[in-house]
Design a protein around this motif. Structure first.
Motif, PDB file in Angstrom:
ATOM      1  N   VAL A 241      40.518  26.917  27.812  1.00 24.61           N
ATOM      2  CA  VAL A 241      41.749  25.839  28.349  1.00 24.61           C
ATOM      3  C   VAL A 241      40.846  24.784  28.829  1.00 24.61           C
ATOM      4  N   ALA A 242      40.106  24.812  29.545  1.00 20.11           N
ATOM      5  CA  ALA A 242      39.163  23.736  30.264  1.00 20.11           C
ATOM      6  C   ALA A 242      38.345  22.982  29.464  1.00 20.11           C
ATOM      7  N   ALA A 243      37.749  23.506  28.429  1.00 18.11           N
ATOM      8  CA  ALA A 243      37.015  22.900  27.534  1.00 18.11           C
ATOM      9  C   ALA A 243      37.977  21.969  26.362  1.00 18.11           C
ATOM     10  N   SER A 244      39.244  22.608  26.279  1.00 19.28           N
ATOM     11  CA  SER A 244      40.023  21.768  25.259  1.00 19.28           C
ATOM     12  C   SER A 244      40.722  20.542  26.224  1.00 19.28           C
ATOM     13  N   ALA A 245      41.037  20.991  27.321  1.00 16.46           N
ATOM     14  CA  ALA A 245      41.491  19.758  28.062  1.00 16.46           C
ATOM     15  C   ALA A 245      40.497  18.541  28.435  1.00 16.46           C
ATOM     16  N   ILE A 246      39.076  19.126  28.599  1.00 21.60           N
ATOM     17  CA  ILE A 246      38.036  17.894  28.555  1.00 21.60           C
ATOM     18  C   ILE A 246      38.069  17.098  27.405  1.00 21.60           C
TER      19      ILE A 246
END
Length: 293
Positions: A241-246
């Motif tokens: 989720v964090a990688a996609s958000a970044i």
């Protein structure tokens, strides 16, 4: 709207690359308690192995499967003969060891295959589809779906299987795990081997987009570490989720915030890290560790 959708889809595709490396970092941490800064270099080396098999005439899928197996054994051997000497010592020493391993692996790849950009065949078709006015690459969609499937498999591995629970037990307290009859050394090797195989997947997914070079994933590793911090070291879902958000936020900020633009968009993940470390140090999906004294 078409531009917005295009930026979001491209950001998700880029974020899936960061997510693959982030998942490998989480896997090593869950198995050994360490953060492997050499993960990007090992992933690139695995991609070179697949490239070598393709060059001798093997089908791409066969080359990738062979590279996965070889990467698993390389990761296990690295843990057994190098990292194990430092795993339970000073954490700063272990960090330096993994950074040195990154330099070593990159140098070996350069000696064997040079620093020239090498074309790597794509596992997925290069066609595009139209989604609400945005032209989306099938390869990008397939890469994103692949990472989501791997995330689900890792989540099940850690929470629903005996192997995953054993890996977590060894990482939390190797002494107690050994007294419980768990083969600590073997489990550590398996953890590093699985992470190396996962890195191989990241390498072969990224190589067709960037062309194959020894430093291909250096920048991606920085974003992956940011995703690990934001999502939490204990949560594969959080890292994805964090990688996609970044990936998405980086694209949107570069286009819609003129002050930042494309030149300063790399500051986006670091700004997010700063905010998250203040508000929630364990990460968005991480578990808060409580120590009884």
């Amino acid at each position: 709207m078409g531009t917005f959708i295009q930026l979001v889809v491209d950001g998700l595709a880029t974020g899936s690359v960061y997510a693959a490396l982030a998942l490998a970092i989480v896997l090593v941490n869950q198995a050994t308690g360490l953060i492997n800064f050499a993960q990007g270099g090992m992933a690139v080396f695995s991609a070179y192995i697949a490239y070598a098999f393709v060059r001798v005439g093997l089908p791409l899928i066969v080359a990738i499967l062979l590279a996965l197996v070889i990467s698993f054994f390389i990761g296990a051997l690295v843990e057994r003969f190098l990292v194990r000497r430092f795993e339970r010592g000073d954490p700063d020493t272990a960090v330096v060891v993994t950074i040195g391993l990154l330099t070593l692996v990159t140098g070996i790849a350069a000696v064997l295959w040079s620093y020239n950009n090498l074309p790597f065949p794509s596992l997925f078709p290069l066609t595009s589809v139209d989604i609400l006015g945005a032209v989306v690459s099938v390869r990008s969609l397939a890469t994103t779906v692949t990472i989501l499937v791997i995330m689900g498999v890792l989540q099940v591995l850690f929470l629903r299987t005996k192997l995953g629970l054993a890996l977590r037990a060894v990482a939390d307290n190797p002494g107690s795990a050994a007294f419980s009859g768990l083969p600590v050394g073997r489990l550590l090797m398996i953890g590093w081997g699985l992470a190396a195989a996962l890195g191989c997947i990241a390498g072969v997914l990224v190589a067709p987009q960037l062309t194959l070079t020894p430093g291909m994933l250096d920048t991606a590793l920085v974003y992956a570490l940011a995703a690990v911090i934001l999502g939490g070291l204990s949560s594969p879902i959080g890292c994805v989720v964090a990688a996609s958000a970044i990936g998405v936020l980086e694209n949107l900020v570069a286009v819609y915030v003129p002050l930042v633009g494309h030149d300063l968009k790399i500051a986006v993940p670091f700004a997010l890290i700063f905010i998250i470390l203040i508000l929630r140090p364990q990460g968005l999906f991480g578990r808060k560790v409580v120590v009884r004294v």
